[in-house]
Design an enzyme around this catalytic site. Structure first.
Site, PDB file in Angstrom:
ATOM      1  N   ASP A   1      28.413   0.572 -18.554  1.00 42.27           N
ATOM      2  CA  ASP A   1      26.998   0.198 -18.636  1.00 42.27           C
ATOM      3  C   ASP A   1      26.872  -1.094 -19.441  1.00 42.27           C
ATOM      4  OD1 ASP A   1      24.109   1.504 -18.198  1.00 42.27           O
ATOM      5  OD2 ASP A   1      24.145   0.455 -20.127  1.00 42.27           O
ATOM      6  N   ILE A   2      26.147  -2.081 -18.888  1.00 37.40           N
ATOM      7  CA  ILE A   2      25.920  -3.334 -19.603  1.00 37.40           C
ATOM      8  C   ILE A   2      24.909  -3.074 -20.724  1.00 37.40           C
ATOM      9  CG2 ILE A   2      25.129  -5.718 -19.424  1.00 37.40           C
ATOM     10  CD1 ILE A   2      25.943  -5.671 -16.490  1.00 37.40           C
TER      11      ILE A   2
ATOM     12  N   ASN B   1      16.790  -9.213 -18.780  1.00 34.87           N
ATOM     13  CA  ASN B   1      15.740  -9.402 -17.771  1.00 34.87           C
ATOM     14  C   ASN B   1      14.427  -9.857 -18.402  1.00 34.87           C
ATOM     15  OD1 ASN B   1      17.038  -8.888 -15.336  1.00 34.87           O
ATOM     16  ND2 ASN B   1      16.746  -6.673 -15.477  1.00 34.87           N
TER      17      ASN B   1
ATOM     18  N   HIS C   1      14.451 -11.929 -14.004  1.00 31.64           N
ATOM     19  CA  HIS C   1      15.302 -11.137 -13.104  1.00 31.64           C
ATOM     20  C   HIS C   1      16.361 -11.959 -12.375  1.00 31.64           C
ATOM     21  CE1 HIS C   1      13.382  -7.219 -13.551  1.00 31.64           C
ATOM     22  NE2 HIS C   1      12.226  -7.868 -13.652  1.00 31.64           N
TER      23      HIS C   1
ATOM     24  N   ASP D   1      20.176 -10.824 -12.231  1.00 33.62           N
ATOM     25  CA  ASP D   1      20.984 -10.673 -11.013  1.00 33.62           C
ATOM     26  C   ASP D   1      22.274 -11.478 -11.114  1.00 33.62           C
ATOM     27  OD1 ASP D   1      19.048  -9.047  -9.968  1.00 33.62           O
ATOM     28  OD2 ASP D   1      18.165 -10.571  -8.656  1.00 33.62           O
TER      29      ASP D   1
ATOM     30  N   GLU E   1      22.307  -1.340 -13.962  1.00 31.81           N
ATOM     31  CA  GLU E   1      23.387  -2.059 -14.647  1.00 31.81           C
ATOM     32  C   GLU E   1      24.594  -1.169 -14.902  1.00 31.81           C
ATOM     33  OE1 GLU E   1      20.598  -0.508 -17.916  1.00 31.81           O
ATOM     34  OE2 GLU E   1      20.475  -1.216 -15.856  1.00 31.81           O
TER      35      GLU E   1
ATOM     36  N   ARG F   1      40.663  -3.333 -22.521  1.00 35.31           N
ATOM     37  CA  ARG F   1      40.938  -4.723 -22.126  1.00 35.31           C
ATOM     38  C   ARG F   1      39.728  -5.323 -21.425  1.00 35.31           C
ATOM     39  NH1 ARG F   1      45.934  -2.403 -20.683  1.00 35.31           N
ATOM     40  NH2 ARG F   1      45.285  -2.318 -18.491  1.00 35.31           N
TER      41      ARG F   1
END
Length: 420
Positions: free
Chosen positions: A292-293, A300, A305, A309, A335, A355
């Site tokens: 998950d980012i 955003n 947006h 993207d 995400e 890593r």
């Protein structure tokens, strides 16, 4: 000769009145012959007509999906072969030597375009010098053995063995098709049979003595040539259509399974492949990352947006670059991303996730300011025998939530592994 007679008749209408009805009939017949070049047997035009239909079919399919450029090569090959056949059937051009050279040129281009199209479907192609060298050897040889050293038998062997060698070389470069899908295997063996048939057919029907020029159209060589090309040529064209239909179905299935923004698998496509790995014996041990980012909503809200993207696209490229051959990467939604790692236990997957996390933290993202760092949290879980893919994802999600609760930008492994 006919042209001079007709011109004289046109310039001197009175001469027609002085001629008998038989002469006028002869002139009309000659005029029709010159204008139409009609073959004595109309059935000879069936082959070219079928070739035009195949050419139209391939071009029509290409028009529906222009990414399949190789279909244009199939269509051009069928059309060129049709022109070559008409050149011989209608005797255009009429001089025998010119007809032999022109038809050889058209046939050579047809065979080369066909082979190039099959190669392009597999990501290969014929180079320009291969076109030039093959055409010059065949057409130049035909011209030499007609105008310099007239030998019909050498021209027959040169043309047939030349085409056979071109097709054999293509079959060798496409030998991996023999272990491909059903349609590809069928195409390979038909191509191989088509390539090989040029040699025994020519030897058995011609031998060491060429058929006489007057009886060439009724010779065993010519009849065998027409029959073999009709049967094997139609089989090859049908095999190409079958493979093309399979490619279209596969493309539709792939598009249905891909995320349009990142090009990774979507949830549907991921589930289909993951289930195969869960039920296969060669994939174990099998582990999953859920990534998950961090603070993606802030990206955003701050930059818009389009920037978000762009970050997702760049992030997906990192995943693909970091993945091993055989790993399955997907965008789970928003995400969140998945990476399924066959043949890797939780410890190995944890090391790979660390890593990846460090590389992402250090990597620049073009859509963001230089001082902005993108980070990611990762949850890892090792698959259990007999469990559903949804259960594996749920356990990796739990590890991901733990990584987020403990500060983000870290990797956590689901520790409660069942005994096997």
């Amino acid at each position: 000769m006919e042209f001079r007679i007709l011109r004289f008749a046109a310039d001197s209408p009175s001469c027609l009145l002085q001629c008998g009805a038989k002469d006028i009939g002869d002139w009309i017949s000659k005029l029709a012959r010159v204008a139409m070049r009609a073959p004595s047997n109309p059935l000879a035009l069936i082959g070219p007509a079928i070739l035009v239909l195949f050419a139209a079919a391939f071009v029509w399919i290409w028009a529906k999906d222009r990414r399949c450029v190789h279909l244009l090569f199939y269509g051009a090959a069928a059309f060129m072969f049709c022109l070559g056949a008409l050149s011989q059937i209608l005797a255009i051009p009429q001089p025998v030597g010119a007809n032999a050279v022109i038809s050889a040129l058209i046939y050579s281009l047809s065979v080369l375009l066909l082979c190039d199209g099959m190669l392009r479907r597999s990501g290969k192609y014929l180079r320009c010098h291969e076109y030039v060298a093959s055409t010059m050897l065949i057409v130049g040889g035909i011209a030499y053995f007609y105008y310099v050293d007239r030998q019909l038998i050498v021209r027959i062997y040169l043309l047939n063995f030349g085409f056979g060698l071109i097709c054999l070389a293509t079959a060798w470069r496409l030998r991996n098709l023999r272990v491909g899908k059903t349609g590809e295997r069928v195409l390979f063996w038909i191509l191989l049979a088509f390539s090989i048939h040029f040699f025994p057919r020519t030897i058995l029907t011609v031998g060491a003595v060429a058929p006489s020029a007057n009886a060439f159209a009724s010779s065993p060589f010519w009849l065998a040539l027409q029959f073999s090309l009709a049967v094997l040529g139609a089989a090859l064209a049908l095999a190409l259509l079958m493979v093309t239909a399979g490619d279209i179905i596969e493309n539709l299935r792939r598009e249905r399974s891909l995320d349009p923004l990142t090009g990774l698998l979507n949830r549907r496509g991921f589930d289909e492949i993951a289930v195969e790995h869960l039920h296969g014996s060669r994939s174990w041990p099998l582990s999953l990352m859920v990534i998950d980012i961090d603070h993606f909503k802030k990206i955003n809200d701050t930059f818009g947006h389009p920037a978000g993207d762009a970050v997702l696209k760049t992030f997906s490229r990192f995943l693909v670059t970091a993945a091993r051959h055989g790993d399955v990467c997907a965008r789970f939604g928003g995400e969140e991303f998945l990476v399924l790692m066959p043949g890797c236990d939780s410890a190995g997957t944890q090391a790979a996730a660390e890593r990846l996390r460090k590389n992402i933290r250090l990597a620049p993202f073009e859509a963001l300011p230089e001082n902005w760092r993108v980070t990611a949290s990762v949850g890892v879980a090792e698959a259990r025998r007999g469990e559903l893919i949804s259960n594996l994802i749920a356990r990796a999600d739990e590890a991901l939530y733990e990584a987020k609760r403990t500060g983000r930008d870290r990797v956590r492994v689901y520790r409660e592994l069942a005994s096997i």
